[in-house]
Design an enzyme around this catalytic site. Sequence first.
Site, short mmCIF file in Angstrom:
data_model
loop_
_atom_site.label_atom_id
_atom_site.label_comp_id
_atom_site.label_asym_id
_atom_site.label_seq_id
_atom_site.Cartn_x
_atom_site.Cartn_y
_atom_site.Cartn_z
N GLN A 220 6.33 -2.47 -1.92
CA GLN A 220 6.54 -1.56 -0.78
C GLN A 220 7.63 -0.52 -1.10
O GLN A 220 7.73 -0.11 -2.24
CB GLN A 220 6.87 -2.33 0.50
CG GLN A 220 5.72 -3.19 1.01
CD GLN A 220 5.52 -4.48 0.24
OE1 GLN A 220 6.45 -5.25 0.06
NE2 GLN A 220 4.32 -4.74 -0.21
N LYS B 279 5.41 2.45 -8.68
CA LYS B 279 6.29 1.39 -9.20
C LYS B 279 5.62 0.61 -10.32
O LYS B 279 6.25 0.24 -11.29
CB LYS B 279 6.67 0.41 -8.07
CG LYS B 279 7.45 1.06 -6.95
CD LYS B 279 7.70 0.09 -5.80
CE LYS B 279 6.45 -0.30 -5.04
NZ LYS B 279 5.83 0.77 -4.25
N GLY C 92 -0.05 -3.04 -3.79
CA GLY C 92 -1.15 -2.66 -4.68
C GLY C 92 -0.58 -1.75 -5.74
O GLY C 92 -0.15 -0.64 -5.44
N HIS C 93 -0.51 -2.26 -6.96
CA HIS C 93 0.11 -1.49 -8.04
C HIS C 93 -0.95 -1.19 -9.10
O HIS C 93 -1.54 -2.11 -9.66
CB HIS C 93 1.26 -2.28 -8.67
CG HIS C 93 2.35 -2.61 -7.69
ND1 HIS C 93 3.36 -3.49 -7.97
CD2 HIS C 93 2.58 -2.18 -6.43
CE1 HIS C 93 4.17 -3.58 -6.91
NE2 HIS C 93 3.70 -2.80 -5.98
N ASP D 157 3.86 2.93 -2.73
CA ASP D 157 2.87 3.65 -3.54
C ASP D 157 3.47 4.83 -4.31
O ASP D 157 2.80 5.83 -4.56
CB ASP D 157 1.71 4.15 -2.66
CG ASP D 157 1.02 3.00 -1.94
OD1 ASP D 157 0.92 1.92 -2.53
OD2 ASP D 157 0.62 3.19 -0.78
P1 GDP Z 1 2.88 1.45 -6.48
O1 GDP Z 1 2.37 0.68 -5.32
O2 GDP Z 1 4.23 2.03 -6.25
O3 GDP Z 1 2.82 0.68 -7.77
O4 GDP Z 1 1.91 2.70 -6.64
P2 GDP Z 1 0.29 2.69 -6.57
O5 GDP Z 1 -0.21 2.11 -7.84
O6 GDP Z 1 -0.17 2.11 -5.28
O7 GDP Z 1 0.01 4.24 -6.46
C1 GDP Z 1 0.43 5.12 -7.44
C2 GDP Z 1 -0.80 5.78 -8.09
O8 GDP Z 1 -0.39 6.89 -8.82
C3 GDP Z 1 -1.54 4.90 -9.06
O9 GDP Z 1 -2.91 5.21 -8.99
C4 GDP Z 1 -0.97 5.31 -10.42
O10 GDP Z 1 -1.89 5.11 -11.49
C5 GDP Z 1 -0.73 6.75 -10.20
N1 GDP Z 1 0.39 7.34 -10.94
C6 GDP Z 1 1.60 6.79 -11.22
N2 GDP Z 1 2.41 7.70 -11.81
C7 GDP Z 1 1.69 8.85 -11.89
C8 GDP Z 1 1.98 10.16 -12.37
O11 GDP Z 1 3.07 10.47 -12.83
N3 GDP Z 1 0.97 11.09 -12.26
C9 GDP Z 1 -0.27 10.80 -11.72
N4 GDP Z 1 -1.18 11.77 -11.65
N5 GDP Z 1 -0.56 9.57 -11.27
C10 GDP Z 1 0.41 8.61 -11.34
P1 IMO Z 2 3.08 -1.10 -2.55
O1 IMO Z 2 3.85 -2.21 -3.22
C1 IMO Z 2 2.21 1.15 1.09
C2 IMO Z 2 2.46 -1.04 4.87
C3 IMO Z 2 1.17 -1.32 5.64
C4 IMO Z 2 1.70 -1.29 7.08
C5 IMO Z 2 3.07 -1.95 6.92
C6 IMO Z 2 3.10 -3.44 7.28
O2 IMO Z 2 1.72 -0.88 -3.11
O3 IMO Z 2 3.91 0.14 -2.47
P2 IMO Z 2 2.18 -5.62 6.03
O4 IMO Z 2 0.80 -6.00 5.63
O5 IMO Z 2 3.15 -5.54 4.90
O6 IMO Z 2 2.73 -6.43 7.17
O7 IMO Z 2 2.03 -4.11 6.62
O8 IMO Z 2 3.46 -1.77 5.57
N1 IMO Z 2 2.44 -1.52 3.47
C7 IMO Z 2 2.37 -0.71 2.41
N2 IMO Z 2 2.22 0.63 2.33
N3 IMO Z 2 2.35 0.43 -0.04
C8 IMO Z 2 2.53 -0.91 0.02
O9 IMO Z 2 2.81 -1.67 -1.06
C9 IMO Z 2 2.51 -1.55 1.28
N4 IMO Z 2 2.63 -2.84 1.70
C10 IMO Z 2 2.61 -2.80 3.05
O10 IMO Z 2 0.23 -0.31 5.42
O11 IMO Z 2 1.91 0.03 7.49
MG MG Z 3 0.72 0.61 -4.05
#
Ligand code: GDP
Ligand code: IMO
Ligand code: MG
Length: 428
Positions: free
Chosen positions: A223, A16, A40-41, A13
Site C-alpha cells: 500500500q 514498489k 499487487g506488485h 501502486d
Molecule cells: P506497487 O503496488 O507499488 O508494486 O506497484 P504496481 O505494480 O501495482 O503498479 C506499478 C506499475 O507500474 C507496474 O505495472 C509496474 O510494472 C509499472 N512500473 C514500475 N515502474 C515503472 C516505470 O518507471 N515506468 C513504467 N512505464 N512503468 C513502471
Molecule cells: P499495493 O501494495 C492501491 C486500497 C483499496 C481500498 C483501501 C482498503 O499494490 O500498492 P483493503 O482491502 O486494504 O481493506 O482496502 O485500500 N488498497 C490499495 N490501493 N494499492 C494497494 O496495494 C492497495 N491495497 C489496498 O483499494 O481503497
Molecule cells: Mg500495486
Amino acid sequence: MPALVLLGAQWGDEGKGKATDLLGGSVDYVVRYQGGNNAGHTVVVGDQKYALHLLPSGILTPECTPVIGNGVVVDPSVLFSELNGLNERGVDTSKLLISGNAHLITSYNVTVDKVTERFLGKRKIGTTGRGIGPTYADKINRVGIRIQDLYDESILTQKVEAALEVKNQLLTKLYNRRAIEAGQVVEELLSYADRLKPYVADTVLVLNQALEQNKVVLFEGGQGTLLDIDHGTYPFVTSSNPTAGGACTGAGVGPTKISRVIGILKAYTTRVGSGPFPTELFDADGDALRRIGGERGVTTGRDRRCGWFDAVIARYATRVNGLTDFFLTKLDVLTGWEEIPVCVAYEIDGKRVEELPYSQTDFHHAKPIYETLPGWSEGITKAKTFEDLPKNAQAYVKALEDMSGAPISAIGVGPGRDETIEINSFLS
Ligand code: GDP
Ligand code: IMO
Ligand code: MG
C-alpha cells in the site's frame, strides 16, 4: 549497515515491486511487514512479468531470503497458489520464512469484508475484498488466529469458536446470512498446517541476528502512506501501517537499526477505491495517464483513478516516514505532454494551505493550486544517466525534488529492471 525501508509515498501502486526487485540482488533479506494479499506488485524481469500479492518481491532473486513478518496477514490459499505459480515458472521459493505470529485471514473474514462493504453502500471504502480489515480487527480485538495456532488443534478450535461467536450473531441477525460452522473452518485451516510448517520461523530472531552479522535487510511496504490507518485519509485507508514505523512493529526490528527510508513516488498520482484525491482528473488527461501508465489494479482489475503530481502529499510522506530518499517512478509516462501541471499547495475555503491538513473535512474541500512545468516529447526509456534525459525532464525531476523535501536518488523510465536511472546508491 543497513536496514532499509522501501514504502509507497502516495496511495499505493507507485512501483514498489519493481524498486524492491531492483535492489534484491544486493540485499540478503526482503521482508513484508504489513498488509496482505490486498497488495499487487508487478515485477518485469526481461520478457517475464510477475504479479505478486503476498510474497515479498525479493522472492525473484535467488540469493535473497524472502520473509513474511509478524505484521502481515496471511491467506494460506492465496500463499499456496502464489507459490505454485512461481514454482511452475521455475522460481525457487524454498527459502521463504513466515512468522509464526502472523495472523491468518480466515474464510469468514473474507465473508465479513464483503458483507460489510455491501452494507455500507454509498459509504463503502472500496476494499479489495480480501478480508484484510476484519482480520486486523480480530487481531486488535484479541480474537485473531495466528499461524502458530495451526499446530495446536485444541487451541485452534477454541479460538475459532470464540471468533465466530459474535460474528455469527452479526451475520445471521444483521446481515441476513447463514451462520458459519466452527468445525468446518478448523478443518480447512488444519489442511494448510503441514505445507506451511517448513516455512514457519521465529523471524524476529532471524532478522535481528542477520543485522548483527551486518547482513542487508530490506523492508518492503505494501500500500502507501496515504492508505495508512493512522496517517492516511481515514477512513478511506487500509487497516495497517505501511508508514516507516510499521516496519519496526511488523518485523520486530528496533528503529535504531534502520538507516534509510526510501519513498517510492510516482511522477503523477493514482488511487484505487473511495476517498478524497485533490488532483484527480476526470478529463482526457486523466484517461491518457490511465492508458499510457497502464493504470489498472493488479489485484482487483479496477481502473485506477489518475491525477497530476501532488507535492503536498510528497512533503507529507517525507515528514511522517522520515524519508531519506525518493525513487521517482514512471517518468516515461509523462512524455508527450506539452505542459505538466504540478500541485504545489491547496486552496481550502479561500485560503492557501502548504501542508496536508489533519482535518478530514478540510482535505475533502482542498482544491489544488497548480504550477505548470514545460513538458518534453523525446522518448526517455533508454536513458541511463540523469544527463541523458531531455532538459525539461531534468527540470521536472529537480522541481519535484525541491518541492518534496528529500533527494530523488533513482528514476524509473520503464517497467523493466534495467529501465532505471540510478543517481545515488541506496546501499552506500
Ligand atoms: P506497487 O503496488 O507499488 O508494486 O506497484 P504496481 O505494480 O501495482 O503498479 C506499478 C506499475 O507500474 C507496474 O505495472 C509496474 O510494472 C509499472 N512500473 C514500475 N515502474 C515503472 C516505470 O518507471 N515506468 C513504467 N512505464 N512503468 C513502471
Ligand atoms: P499495493 O501494495 C492501491 C486500497 C483499496 C481500498 C483501501 C482498503 O499494490 O500498492 P483493503 O482491502 O486494504 O481493506 O482496502 O485500500 N488498497 C490499495 N490501493 N494499492 C494497494 O496495494 C492497495 N491495497 C489496498 O483499494 O481503497
Ligand atoms: Mg500495486
